[in-house]
Motif scaffolding. Structure first.
Motif, mmCIF file in Angstrom:
data_model
loop_
_atom_site.group_PDB
_atom_site.id
_atom_site.type_symbol
_atom_site.label_atom_id
_atom_site.label_comp_id
_atom_site.label_asym_id
_atom_site.label_seq_id
_atom_site.Cartn_x
_atom_site.Cartn_y
_atom_site.Cartn_z
ATOM 1 N N ASP A 403 74.156 11.561 -23.656
ATOM 2 C CA ASP A 403 73.743 12.794 -24.336
ATOM 3 C C ASP A 403 72.272 12.709 -24.718
ATOM 4 O O ASP A 403 71.756 11.626 -25.033
ATOM 5 N N ASP A 404 71.597 13.850 -24.670
ATOM 6 C CA ASP A 404 70.219 13.911 -25.152
ATOM 7 C C ASP A 404 70.059 15.143 -26.035
ATOM 8 O O ASP A 404 70.969 15.966 -26.153
ATOM 9 N N ASP A 405 68.878 15.277 -26.649
ATOM 10 C CA ASP A 405 68.587 16.392 -27.543
ATOM 11 C C ASP A 405 67.535 17.318 -26.953
ATOM 12 O O ASP A 405 66.811 18.005 -27.678
ATOM 13 N N GLY A 406 67.466 17.346 -25.642
ATOM 14 C CA GLY A 406 66.463 18.169 -24.987
ATOM 15 C C GLY A 406 66.845 19.633 -24.913
ATOM 16 O O GLY A 406 67.825 20.074 -25.524
ATOM 17 N N PRO A 407 66.097 20.419 -24.144
ATOM 18 C CA PRO A 407 66.338 21.865 -24.057
ATOM 19 C C PRO A 407 67.536 22.231 -23.190
ATOM 20 O O PRO A 407 67.931 23.399 -23.153
ATOM 21 N N GLY A 408 68.132 21.266 -22.496
ATOM 22 C CA GLY A 408 69.241 21.583 -21.606
ATOM 23 C C GLY A 408 68.771 22.189 -20.303
ATOM 24 O O GLY A 408 67.561 22.257 -20.012
ATOM 25 N N ILE A 409 69.728 22.636 -19.501
ATOM 26 C CA ILE A 409 69.430 23.193 -18.176
ATOM 27 C C ILE A 409 70.203 24.497 -18.033
ATOM 28 O O ILE A 409 71.340 24.615 -18.500
#
Length: 471
Positions: A403-409
């Motif tokens: 899991d990450d906390d980025g903007p997603g896709i």
């Protein structure tokens, strides 16, 4: 028809199951046809005693009427008639009565009629006669189905209607119903013998033999299916043995030839890319040297960045060709240690990665699996600043979630980002977005382990990459 069978789960999914079912169905169809032989034999046995007794009684009556005066015969015939033994004098039968009855007697009844006639003429002498009707009754005379009567009635009866010529030209018609004279036909034993020995034991034997034969015949096909699966994971898996039946040898030889062609094509592709890389790097090197001679520093820096990106793209292309060609030997992999090693490597360069969960060792390709996990983790850190790795162990599969906390896709891009060289619009810069090969390599390695990688946007924001690998 096949769709209906699949809907009701009657049609086996395996080829061996289908062949076995076809063999058993064919045997049952043949058994149903040959069951008529058993019926004829059983019918003949059940009708033998009634036919003999009826013919003997009729012969005695015929001899008595032959010796009587013509005027006394009607009264004598009435007095000889008793219950189910009815006699009647009549004139000579018409031509149509002596023709074959409609419907004609069955094959089993013809045999009974022949036995009836043989006994009649043995006791009453040779004379003209005609069987008009033969039926099988149960004890109560309810005209049950012959199959049912033969299987359940202990004392089946025969019903006969016959014409017999007297010695002076007169004719006698007899309607006779005769039983077994107290001798049981043992229907329970016959039914048990019919259903157990003729059907159940034969079905069991045929199913067993069909299963063994089909399993033996399908074994080379299963071996070929396993080889094809191994080939999908490792193109350098051992070739198939070219033995067995002619068809199997031919298929194995064709399979091995296909494997060699695929290996040759991949090797040729790799050599081609290596050659192109070498040829391109020479002019790139010359262009770098000429760039250093430029007086304009701004233009010089732009040329440097473009040439460095070209050089990096060539190297990345060669790396992906090498990474998707899994040539390692499978061995036990300590996933806990592997993920801890990746966490330490990321920590050394100041990237935050946490690992939770444990898993038992897994069979796989160590170097390739490390590259797969490294690409996914680095992708999470690059776009989400940090990565949280969770390891879930199971009896059938291992799931590694990142899991990450980025903007997603965007939802319509989740599958496309797994394609080679596909980059999202905001990551066109190779310095931040790479060349779009990391996730593609990860997906290829997961497939080599018979697993898969799936991307999904988390409800709380960020991207989740799930790598599922069966044990």
């Amino acid at each position: 028809m096949s769709a209906l069978l699949r809907r009701w789960r009657l049609w086996p999914q395996s080829l061996s199951g289908r062949l076995a079912l076809i063999l058993v169905a064919g045997m049952l169809a043949a058994q149903m046809l040959t069951g008529t032989i058993w019926y004829d034999m059983r019918y003949g046995n059940a009708m033998e005693m009634p036919a003999r007794l009826a013919a003997a009684r009729l012969a005695d009556a015929v001899l008595i009427l032959d010796d009587a005066d013509a005027a006394q015969r009607p009264e004598l015939a009435r007095r000889l008639s008793r219950g189910e033994f009815v006699l009647a004098l009549r004139p000579a039968p018409a031509a149509h009565e002596m023709a074959p009855p409609q419907p004609a007697l069955s094959r089993g009844n013809e045999a009974v009629a022949d036995l009836f006639g043989a006994v009649l003429q043995k006791h009453a002498g040779a004379r003209e006669w005609r069987m008009l009707q033969v039926d099988l009754d149960d004890q109560q005379g309810s005209h049950e189905d012959a199959w049912l009567t033969l299987l359940v009635d202990e004392f089946p009866h025969g019903r006969f209607r016959a014409l017999v010529a007297l010695k002076d030209g007169g004719w006698l018609q007899a309607e006779i119903r005769e039983g077994q004279a107290g001798m049981s036909t043992a229907p329970q034993s016959a039914a048990f013998d019919y259903f157990l020995r003729i059907y159940a034991l034969r079905i069991f034997a045929v199913v067993l033999i069909a299963w063994m034969a089909v399993r033996l015949a399908m074994k080379p096909l299963q071996v070929m299916a396993n080889a094809a699966e191994k080939l999908g994971r490792n193109i350098h898996s051992p070739p198939l043995a070219t033995d067995g039946p002619t068809e199997v040898r031919t298929a194995a030889q064709a399979f091995n030839a296909m494997q060699r062609r695929i290996i040759d094509n991949i090797a040729e592709r790799t050599r081609f890319l290596a050659s192109v890389s070498h040829d391109l790097r020479s002019p790139i090197t010359r262009m770098k040297l000429r760039t250093e001679l430029l007086a304009d520093e701004e233009r010089k820096e732009k040329f440097r960045k473009d040439l460095d990106e070209m050089d990096a793209m060539i190297s990345a292309t060669l790396n992906v060709v090498q990474d998707i060609d899994v040539q390692e030997h499978r061995q036990l992999i300590d996933l806990d240690s592997l993920l801890e090693s990746l966490r330490s490597d990321q920590a050394e360069v100041g990237r935050e990665v946490t690992v939770s969960g444990h898993a038992a060792p897994l069979h796989g390709y160590p170097r390739s699996l490390r590259r797969c996990l490294q690409n996914v983790v680095e992708n999470a850190v690059r776009y989400g600043q940090r990565a949280r790795v969770r390891l879930d162990d199971g009896a059938e599969r291992v799931t590694i979630t990142v899991d990450d906390d980025g903007p997603g896709i965007a939802e319509d891009m989740l599958e496309r980002v797994l394609e080679p060289f596909y980059r999202l619009e905001r990551s066109r810069n190779a310095a931040t977005g790479g060349f779009g090969l990391g996730l593609s390599i990860a997906a290829t390695v997961a497939q080599a382990h018979r697993g898969e990688i799936a991307l999904a946007n988390r409800a709380g924001g960020g991207l989740r990459a799930s790598i599922v690998i069966p044990r």
